[in-house]
Enzyme design. Structure first.
Site, PDB file in Angstrom:
ATOM      1  N   LYS A  89     -10.032  41.879  17.442  1.00 32.05           N
ATOM      2  CA  LYS A  89      -9.467  43.228  17.556  1.00 32.05           C
ATOM      3  C   LYS A  89      -8.472  43.423  16.439  1.00 32.05           C
ATOM      4  CE  LYS A  89      -8.939  47.098  19.835  1.00 32.05           C
ATOM      5  NZ  LYS A  89      -9.039  47.793  18.540  1.00 32.05           N
ATOM      6  N   GLN A 110      -2.407  39.412  13.241  1.00 37.72           N
ATOM      7  CA  GLN A 110      -3.026  40.085  14.386  1.00 37.72           C
ATOM      8  C   GLN A 110      -3.340  39.114  15.524  1.00 37.72           C
ATOM      9  OE1 GLN A 110      -3.649  43.593  13.686  1.00 37.72           O
ATOM     10  NE2 GLN A 110      -3.686  43.759  15.904  1.00 37.72           N
ATOM     11  N   LYS A 113      -0.045  38.798  17.372  1.00 37.83           N
ATOM     12  CA  LYS A 113       0.321  40.097  17.929  1.00 37.83           C
ATOM     13  C   LYS A 113      -0.522  40.405  19.166  1.00 37.83           C
ATOM     14  CE  LYS A 113       0.633  43.446  14.972  1.00 37.83           C
ATOM     15  NZ  LYS A 113       0.278  44.550  14.063  1.00 37.83           N
ATOM     16  N   LYS A 125      -9.211  41.875  11.188  1.00 35.18           N
ATOM     17  CA  LYS A 125      -8.725  42.987  10.361  1.00 35.18           C
ATOM     18  C   LYS A 125      -9.798  43.322   9.331  1.00 35.18           C
ATOM     19  CE  LYS A 125      -4.989  45.569  10.105  1.00 35.18           C
ATOM     20  NZ  LYS A 125      -4.252  46.116  11.263  1.00 35.18           N
ATOM     21  N   GLY A 164      -8.037  51.985  13.889  1.00 34.71           N
ATOM     22  CA  GLY A 164      -7.516  52.569  12.658  1.00 34.71           C
ATOM     23  C   GLY A 164      -6.334  51.793  12.120  1.00 34.71           C
ATOM     24  N   ASP A 165      -5.939  52.149  10.917  1.00 36.76           N
ATOM     25  CA  ASP A 165      -4.758  51.587  10.255  1.00 36.76           C
ATOM     26  C   ASP A 165      -4.405  52.581   9.161  1.00 36.76           C
ATOM     27  OD1 ASP A 165      -3.196  48.801  10.177  1.00 36.76           O
ATOM     28  OD2 ASP A 165      -3.442  49.433   8.105  1.00 36.76           O
ATOM     29  N   SER A 376      -4.827  50.197  22.271  1.00 30.56           N
ATOM     30  CA  SER A 376      -6.248  50.074  21.932  1.00 30.56           C
ATOM     31  C   SER A 376      -6.977  49.240  22.982  1.00 30.56           C
ATOM     32  CB  SER A 376      -6.414  49.418  20.555  1.00 30.56           C
ATOM     33  OG  SER A 376      -6.153  50.332  19.524  1.00 30.56           O
TER      34      SER A 376
END
Length: 444
Positions: A89, A110, A113, A125, A164-165, A376
């Site tokens: 993710k 990530q 996190k 990512k 998104g980013d 998310s």
């Protein structure tokens, strides 16, 4: 510690010319030393070597045709870093600066996190060096369709769920999802950040900014304090910055500065968020317009000067390494007491050292900006169950997750003898869960 130093040396040797990846790995692994010392079995299992090596790296070309009929070719990336606790993710970033080093640093961060959220999601990512700025909706659609025509092979609702980013908002997610659905002939939760009419979640737009303020508020509360009456400086003017500003103002703070890539605005009376939203979300114009519309506000070219503005709380919400050692010293000199990272790795290692030595409460990105990925994951849960939760339900779940993240990293820091060091605390709390899962899975 010899094991950590050896892994870092090998990582840099195997991955030359990837400074952002080296920076993230150095910060994480150094913070894990207290854990590694207590668990010699990790070295025998080469756990750190496996932890810093992505499970899969996908690189591909993205050809597309602009409105004038010219053919362009961009690079596409997806780094599937670690799936020990759940499907990969992590967001997709469309920006000219994107390269493998940046995607790997984001993917490594990530992992921890996502683990910190307490939800079953692994780390990944992706993105492209494509620049959406100045492109028509039609050009962006064509690029997104070409990008997804390759990416669809590698993702799925139980395999890898991008979001998104930077450069990838609701418009881009819509185009990407439309192409995935067209190719696969299935309507599933394979992308998050989707529109509310086709499986999205309320609060997703606000999530990272709100989450940043919730965790900062909990740090304040733990010290008998609050946002009430505090002066706040926020970098950026995108979703994260706008909604961090909104929530901080709701909690009684005065936000006095924001910026975009050209320069910053300073409004000593407090930022008027309605004006910022009109400029950035409706008109898609530059932040300097604010000074033309609000009496008493100032606009300054360049971004570094924003960190010289006296404040109690600084919330960097723009991009990586925006606060260097010089900026950190300026913030400390002017009285900053709390720094919460809304962007990914916005403070350099030298800046973090300045903050920690000065006794500033420093909340690292992997904890402080986890609200976006947490929501998310809540969107994934709604998609899987064909559910739709109210704004209040999702917001309450988000706040609870962020409060828990604060207390988990605080407890981890205390347990391993580094009380108050939330960089180490966040790394440790996130890593232990992933490490236990990796050990349980064997050598894979």
């Amino acid at each position: 510690m010899q094991y950590v130093e050896r892994v870092l040396a090998e990582l840099k040797e195997k991955n030359p010319n990837e400074p952002e990846f080296h920076q993230a790995a150095t910060e994480i692994l150094n913070g894990l030393k207290p854990v590694i010392e207590k668990h010699p079995e990790y070295e025998k299992a080469a756990l750190l070597e496996r932890f810093v090596e992505p499970e899969r790296v996908i690189l591909f070309r993205v050809p597309w045709v602009d409105d004038k009929g010219n053919v362009h070719v961009n690079k596409g990336y997806r780094v599937q870093f670690n799936s020990a606790i759940g499907p990969y993710k992590g967001g997709l970033r469309f920006h000219p600066s994107v390269n493998l080093s940046i995607i790997k640093f984001l993917g490594l961060e990530q992992i921890l996190k996502n683990s910190l959220t307490g939800l079953p999601i692994g780390g990944g990512k992706g993105g492209s060096n494509f620049d959406p700025k100045g492109k028509s909706d039609n050009e962006i659609m064509k690029f997104c369709q070409s990008f997804m025509t390759e990416l669809y092979r590698h993702i799925g609702q139980d395999t890898d769920v991008p979001a998104g980013d930077i450069g990838v908002g609701g418009r881009e997610i819509g185009f990407l999802f439309g192409q995935y659905k067209r190719i696969r002939d299935e309507h599933v939760g394979v992308l998050t950040g989707r529109g509310l009419t086709y499986g999205g979640s309320l609060v997703r737009t606000e999530a990272t900014g709100y989450g940043l303020v919730y965790i900062t508020a909990e740090a304040l509360k733990a010290r008998g304090d609050s946002f009430e009456g505090k002066t706040v400086v926020i970098s950026g003017s995108g979703n994260v910055a706008i909604y961090a500003c909104q929530k901080a103002q709701q909690l009684g703070a005065k936000v006095v500065a924001m910026y975009d890539s050209n320069g910053y605005i300073y409004d000593p009376k407090g930022i008027r968020l309605d004006v910022v939203k009109q400029i950035k979300e409706v008109e898609r114009a530059r932040i300097k317009e604010y000074a033309n519309r609000v009496k008493g506000a100032e606009y300054h070219e360049g971004c570094k000067g924003i960190w010289t503005i006296p404040c109690d709380i600084a919330l960097p919400c723009a991009t990586q390494n925006e606060i260097d050692e010089v900026s950190a010293k300026a913030l400390v000199k002017n009285g900053v007491k709390y720094v919460g990272e809304g962007a990914n790795m916005p403070s350099t290692l030298e800046a973090i050292e300045v903050f920690q030595k000065a006794g500033v409460v420093f909340l690292p990105a992997k904890a402080a900006n986890a609200g976006g990925v947490a929501t998310s994951a809540l969107e994934m849960a709604q998609s899987s169950g064909r559910l739709f939760w109210t704004f209040e339900e999702v917001d309450a779940k988000l706040k609870n997750i962020m409060v828990n993240i604060y207390h988990n990293m605080d407890a981890a820091a205390k347990e391993y003898g580094v009380e108050g060091d939330y960089v180490a605390g966040a790394n440790i709390a996130g890593f232990i869960k992933v490490a236990n899962a990796m050990m349980a899975h064997g050598i894979v």
